[in-house]
Design a protein around this motif. Sequence first.
Motif, PDB file in Angstrom:
ATOM      1  N   LYS A  32       0.848  -1.189   0.000  1.00  9.60           N
ATOM      2  CA  LYS A  32       0.000   0.000   0.000  1.00  9.60           C
ATOM      3  C   LYS A  32       0.882   1.238   0.000  1.00  9.60           C
ATOM      4  CE  LYS A  32      -2.294  -1.010   3.777  1.00  9.60           C
ATOM      5  NZ  LYS A  32      -3.331  -0.989   4.856  1.00  9.60           N
ATOM      6  N   ASP A  33       0.381   2.339  -0.561  1.00 12.56           N
ATOM      7  CA  ASP A  33       1.160   3.575  -0.484  1.00 12.56           C
ATOM      8  C   ASP A  33       1.103   4.110   0.941  1.00 12.56           C
ATOM      9  OD1 ASP A  33      -1.208   5.289  -0.116  1.00 12.56           O
ATOM     10  OD2 ASP A  33      -1.598   4.938  -2.247  1.00 12.56           O
ATOM     11  N   ASN A  34       2.006   5.020   1.246  1.00 15.15           N
ATOM     12  CA  ASN A  34       2.145   5.465   2.627  1.00 15.15           C
ATOM     13  C   ASN A  34       0.888   6.142   3.153  1.00 15.15           C
ATOM     14  OD1 ASN A  34       4.260   5.335   4.634  1.00 15.15           O
ATOM     15  ND2 ASN A  34       4.158   7.567   4.702  1.00 15.15           N
ATOM     16  N   SER A  36      -2.199   5.392   2.452  1.00 19.81           N
ATOM     17  CA  SER A  36      -3.181   4.367   2.803  1.00 19.81           C
ATOM     18  C   SER A  36      -2.842   3.691   4.122  1.00 19.81           C
ATOM     19  CB  SER A  36      -3.267   3.324   1.696  1.00 19.81           C
ATOM     20  OG  SER A  36      -3.654   3.896   0.472  1.00 19.81           O
ATOM     21  N   THR A  37      -1.560   3.656   4.467  1.00 12.99           N
ATOM     22  CA  THR A  37      -1.141   3.032   5.719  1.00 12.99           C
ATOM     23  C   THR A  37      -1.728   3.766   6.918  1.00 12.99           C
ATOM     24  OG1 THR A  37       0.934   2.359   4.673  1.00 12.99           O
ATOM     25  CG2 THR A  37       0.856   2.278   7.079  1.00 12.99           C
ATOM     26  N   PHE A  38      -1.880   5.091   6.793  1.00 15.01           N
ATOM     27  CA  PHE A  38      -2.391   5.908   7.903  1.00 15.01           C
ATOM     28  C   PHE A  38      -3.879   6.226   7.754  1.00 15.01           C
ATOM     29  CE2 PHE A  38       2.156   6.801   7.823  1.00 15.01           C
ATOM     30  CZ  PHE A  38       2.483   6.690   9.160  1.00 15.01           C
ATOM     31  N   SER A  39      -4.562   5.546   6.832  1.00 13.54           N
ATOM     32  CA  SER A  39      -5.979   5.837   6.619  1.00 13.54           C
ATOM     33  C   SER A  39      -6.804   5.422   7.832  1.00 13.54           C
ATOM     34  CB  SER A  39      -6.480   5.094   5.372  1.00 13.54           C
ATOM     35  OG  SER A  39      -6.371   3.689   5.567  1.00 13.54           O
ATOM     36  N   TYR A  40      -7.925   6.108   8.037  1.00 22.91           N
ATOM     37  CA  TYR A  40      -8.834   5.782   9.137  1.00 22.91           C
ATOM     38  C   TYR A  40     -10.253   5.747   8.586  1.00 22.91           C
ATOM     39  CZ  TYR A  40     -11.111   5.708  13.653  1.00 22.91           C
ATOM     40  OH  TYR A  40     -11.865   5.335  14.741  1.00 22.91           O
ATOM     41  N   PRO A  41     -11.011   4.720   8.925  1.00 20.97           N
ATOM     42  CA  PRO A  41     -10.621   3.562   9.759  1.00 20.97           C
ATOM     43  C   PRO A  41      -9.597   2.680   9.051  1.00 20.97           C
ATOM     44  CG  PRO A  41     -12.766   3.191   8.772  1.00 20.97           C
ATOM     45  CD  PRO A  41     -12.392   4.601   8.432  1.00 20.97           C
ATOM     46  N   ILE A  51      -3.365  -1.770  -4.710  1.00 23.49           N
ATOM     47  CA  ILE A  51      -2.090  -2.452  -4.568  1.00 23.49           C
ATOM     48  C   ILE A  51      -1.039  -1.782  -5.442  1.00 23.49           C
ATOM     49  CG2 ILE A  51      -0.859  -4.618  -5.009  1.00 23.49           C
ATOM     50  CD1 ILE A  51      -3.379  -6.119  -4.287  1.00 23.49           C
ATOM     51  N   THR A  52       0.117  -1.534  -4.863  1.00 26.89           N
ATOM     52  CA  THR A  52       1.213  -0.899  -5.590  1.00 26.89           C
ATOM     53  C   THR A  52       2.538  -1.522  -5.178  1.00 26.89           C
ATOM     54  OG1 THR A  52       2.382   1.188  -5.960  1.00 26.89           O
ATOM     55  CG2 THR A  52       1.347   0.903  -3.817  1.00 26.89           C
ATOM     56  N   TRP A 241       6.261   4.148   6.673  1.00 27.51           N
ATOM     57  CA  TRP A 241       6.058   2.750   7.047  1.00 27.51           C
ATOM     58  C   TRP A 241       6.032   1.831   5.830  1.00 27.51           C
ATOM     59  CZ3 TRP A 241       6.373   0.684  11.748  1.00 27.51           C
ATOM     60  CH2 TRP A 241       6.250   1.540  12.863  1.00 27.51           C
ATOM     61  N   GLY A 242       5.517   2.300   4.719  1.00 29.72           N
ATOM     62  CA  GLY A 242       5.467   1.465   3.522  1.00 29.72           C
ATOM     63  C   GLY A 242       6.842   1.030   3.076  1.00 29.72           C
ATOM     64  N   TYR A 243       7.811   1.947   3.083  1.00 33.65           N
ATOM     65  CA  TYR A 243       9.181   1.612   2.708  1.00 33.65           C
ATOM     66  C   TYR A 243       9.806   0.649   3.723  1.00 33.65           C
ATOM     67  CZ  TYR A 243       8.823   5.610  -0.487  1.00 33.65           C
ATOM     68  OH  TYR A 243       8.434   6.468  -1.481  1.00 33.65           O
ATOM     69  N   VAL A 244       9.551   0.907   4.985  1.00 34.00           N
ATOM     70  CA  VAL A 244      10.109   0.049   6.039  1.00 34.00           C
ATOM     71  C   VAL A 244       9.554  -1.369   5.920  1.00 34.00           C
ATOM     72  CG1 VAL A 244      10.240  -0.339   8.527  1.00 34.00           C
ATOM     73  CG2 VAL A 244      10.509   1.974   7.613  1.00 34.00           C
ATOM     74  N   PHE A 245       8.255  -1.481   5.712  1.00 38.42           N
ATOM     75  CA  PHE A 245       7.645  -2.804   5.575  1.00 38.42           C
ATOM     76  C   PHE A 245       8.158  -3.509   4.316  1.00 38.42           C
ATOM     77  CE2 PHE A 245       3.822  -1.247   8.192  1.00 38.42           C
ATOM     78  CZ  PHE A 245       4.328  -1.833   9.337  1.00 38.42           C
ATOM     79  N   ALA A 246       8.379  -2.762   3.254  1.00 45.87           N
ATOM     80  CA  ALA A 246       8.906  -3.368   2.028  1.00 45.87           C
ATOM     81  C   ALA A 246      10.312  -3.916   2.256  1.00 45.87           C
ATOM     82  CB  ALA A 246       8.908  -2.344   0.899  1.00 45.87           C
ATOM     83  N   MET A 247      11.155  -3.143   2.940  1.00 45.73           N
ATOM     84  CA  MET A 247      12.508  -3.602   3.214  1.00 45.73           C
ATOM     85  C   MET A 247      12.493  -4.827   4.123  1.00 45.73           C
ATOM     86  SD  MET A 247      15.784  -1.427   4.709  1.00 45.73           S
ATOM     87  CE  MET A 247      15.709  -0.232   3.366  1.00 45.73           C
ATOM     88  N   ALA A 248      11.619  -4.805   5.131  1.00 46.67           N
ATOM     89  CA  ALA A 248      11.523  -5.948   6.038  1.00 46.67           C
ATOM     90  C   ALA A 248      10.989  -7.185   5.309  1.00 46.67           C
ATOM     91  CB  ALA A 248      10.616  -5.602   7.213  1.00 46.67           C
ATOM     92  N   SER A 249      10.030  -6.996   4.412  1.00 43.39           N
ATOM     93  CA  SER A 249       9.486  -8.122   3.650  1.00 43.39           C
ATOM     94  C   SER A 249      10.542  -8.733   2.745  1.00 43.39           C
ATOM     95  CB  SER A 249       8.287  -7.670   2.813  1.00 43.39           C
ATOM     96  OG  SER A 249       7.240  -7.180   3.637  1.00 43.39           O
TER      97      SER A 249
END
Length: 277
Positions: A32-34, A36-41, A51-52, A241-249
């Motif tokens: 997800k783009d960054n 969307s990561t902080f979207s609420y709810p 998806i990107t 967070w999107g970049y961090v999660f991508a690197m961790a994945s």
Amino acid sequence: MNFSETSRYSLLFLGLFITVIPMLYMIISSLKDNKSTFSYPPKLFPGLDEITFQNFTYILNNENFNNYLMNTLFVAFVTVLIAAVISSLLAYTFARFIFPGKRILYGMIISVMLIPGLAMIIPQFEMAVKFNLVNNLWGVILFYSAWVTPFTTFLLRGYIEDNIPRELDEAIYMDGGSIFTVYRYVMVPMASPAIAAVSILNFLFPFEELGWSQTILKSDEIRTLPVAITMFFQAHNRTDWGYVFAMASLSMVPVIIFYLVLQKYFISGLSSGSIKG
């Protein structure tokens, strides 16, 4: 299905859910783009149009990821090799031979398992400085090997004592073989399931350990993935967070491949031959 089986499977599925959800959330968030990561709810599963792969593209093209990955793989493979050789020799010695001070020496090795590695970070850092290992990948490799050797020795000794008959040793000795012949042609092949199993854990260790590697590795070109992810997160104000999660994945991929490769040897080792009475 009776009540006890229902309870058992319920607990298994609960454990599986608790284990898998954090990893699943990480992988989904990396797609997800960054914003969307902080979207609420919060939305766990994005739509297909949301998806990107831009997070993965950015990491692979801009963050020197390949260099960090190669550093981590080098540390992991060498740590696994050193730990496997030293621990198998120690386990063979403690499982097969009687010598003065055996229980004391084994107790000292096992007692190290009770001490967290970071609890000794100050004397370890002083040793690293003395032997010129600061800002050097070998400073990580040697200390990682020392940390995982006690547990590896403990597992291998138990496996040798419970699964490798002494009659095999005696047969080698009767044919004129030495203790090293027994080690090479009996202990290592027949202990391969245990060596494979513990090597998976030892391979994973450099991909998750942060405290020591962050302390001793200063230059960007020799950082391992845990340090690189932490530095990246701090440099981007803890928001990307999107970049961090991508690197961790991406960092999980080598571990999964290593597990799948060793799993084949692990299963084949379990069915290896032994003495038939």
